[in-house]
Design an enzyme around this catalytic site. Structure first.
Site, PDB file in Angstrom:
ATOM      1  N   HIS A  57       0.843  -1.590   0.225  1.00  0.00           N
ATOM      2  CA  HIS A  57       0.385   0.032   0.301  1.00  0.00           C
ATOM      3  C   HIS A  57       0.669   1.268  -0.288  1.00  0.00           C
ATOM      4  O   HIS A  57       0.137   2.522  -0.146  1.00  0.00           O
ATOM      5  CB  HIS A  57      -1.074  -0.015   1.238  1.00  0.00           C
ATOM      6  CG  HIS A  57      -0.238   0.125   3.028  1.00  0.00           C
ATOM      7  ND1 HIS A  57       0.717  -1.233   2.953  1.00  0.00           N
ATOM      8  CD2 HIS A  57       0.335   1.196   3.584  1.00  0.00           C
ATOM      9  CE1 HIS A  57       1.076  -0.339   3.824  1.00  0.00           C
ATOM     10  NE2 HIS A  57       1.181   0.510   4.581  1.00  0.00           N
ATOM     11  N   HIS A  72       1.999   6.801  -1.044  1.00  0.00           N
ATOM     12  CA  HIS A  72       0.743   6.213  -0.016  1.00  0.00           C
ATOM     13  C   HIS A  72      -0.495   5.329  -0.969  1.00  0.00           C
ATOM     14  O   HIS A  72      -1.646   6.811  -1.131  1.00  0.00           O
ATOM     15  CB  HIS A  72       0.377   7.031   0.973  1.00  0.00           C
ATOM     16  CG  HIS A  72       0.195   6.151   2.012  1.00  0.00           C
ATOM     17  ND1 HIS A  72      -1.310   4.778   2.123  1.00  0.00           N
ATOM     18  CD2 HIS A  72       0.605   5.310   3.288  1.00  0.00           C
ATOM     19  CE1 HIS A  72      -1.442   4.596   3.366  1.00  0.00           C
ATOM     20  NE2 HIS A  72      -0.170   4.854   4.433  1.00  0.00           N
TER      21      HIS A  72
END
Length: 149
Positions: A57, A72
């Site tokens: 992620h 992110h």
């Protein structure tokens, strides 16, 4: 000066629009955020350099000058434990700017009740060193996003 590329296609929304105070208040550094297009695709390296950290992620790439950029992929997506993400590179690997790093699907993240917004942050940079090249509007993956002076 370091030019930082958009890792994903979408709309530039700025860090203030990120639904997480760690990013929206600039606690990890200045930068911007992109609300990604809702289709499966690849997240790219925003700069050339060494992949310091690589999670499904999120990832951090450090350039030759030591400047590190965090990407992110969504907010709270760590809770997915990698599901819906596929690594296309490895931690410790050197990459060029624009190389695919992670495959993911922002629509699936949104369908799961999480925000797919992607902060792109100049890690540990002091205020005033990031010059936005786009403050809003559409951006394609690989286009210039901001400069770090």
């Amino acid at each position: 000066m370091t030019t930082v590329l958009a890792p994903v296609a979408g709309h530039v929304v700025g860090l203030a629009a990120v639904p997480d105070p760690v990013f929206s208040e600039g606690l990890v550094g200045p930068g911007t955020a992109i609300d990604p297009a809702r289709r499966a695709g690849e997240a790219l390296a925003p700069i050339g350099g060494l992949i310091l950290k690589l999670h499904p992620h999120a990832y951090v790439i450090a350039g030759e000058d030591g400047r590190a950029v965090l990407v992110h992929l969504g907010i709270d997506t760590v809770l997915l434990k990698g599901e819906g993400f596929r690594l296309l590179a490895g931690e410790g690997e050197r990459v060029r700017a624009g190389r695919p790093v992670v495959a993911w699907d922002p629509a699936a993240v949104a369908a799961g009740g999480m925000s797919p917004v992607c902060p792109v942050v100049a890690l540990d940079a002091p205020p005033g060193v990031v010059v936005p090249l786009r403050t809003d509007g559409a951006v394609l993956a690989g286009e210039e996003l901001f400069r770090w002076r």
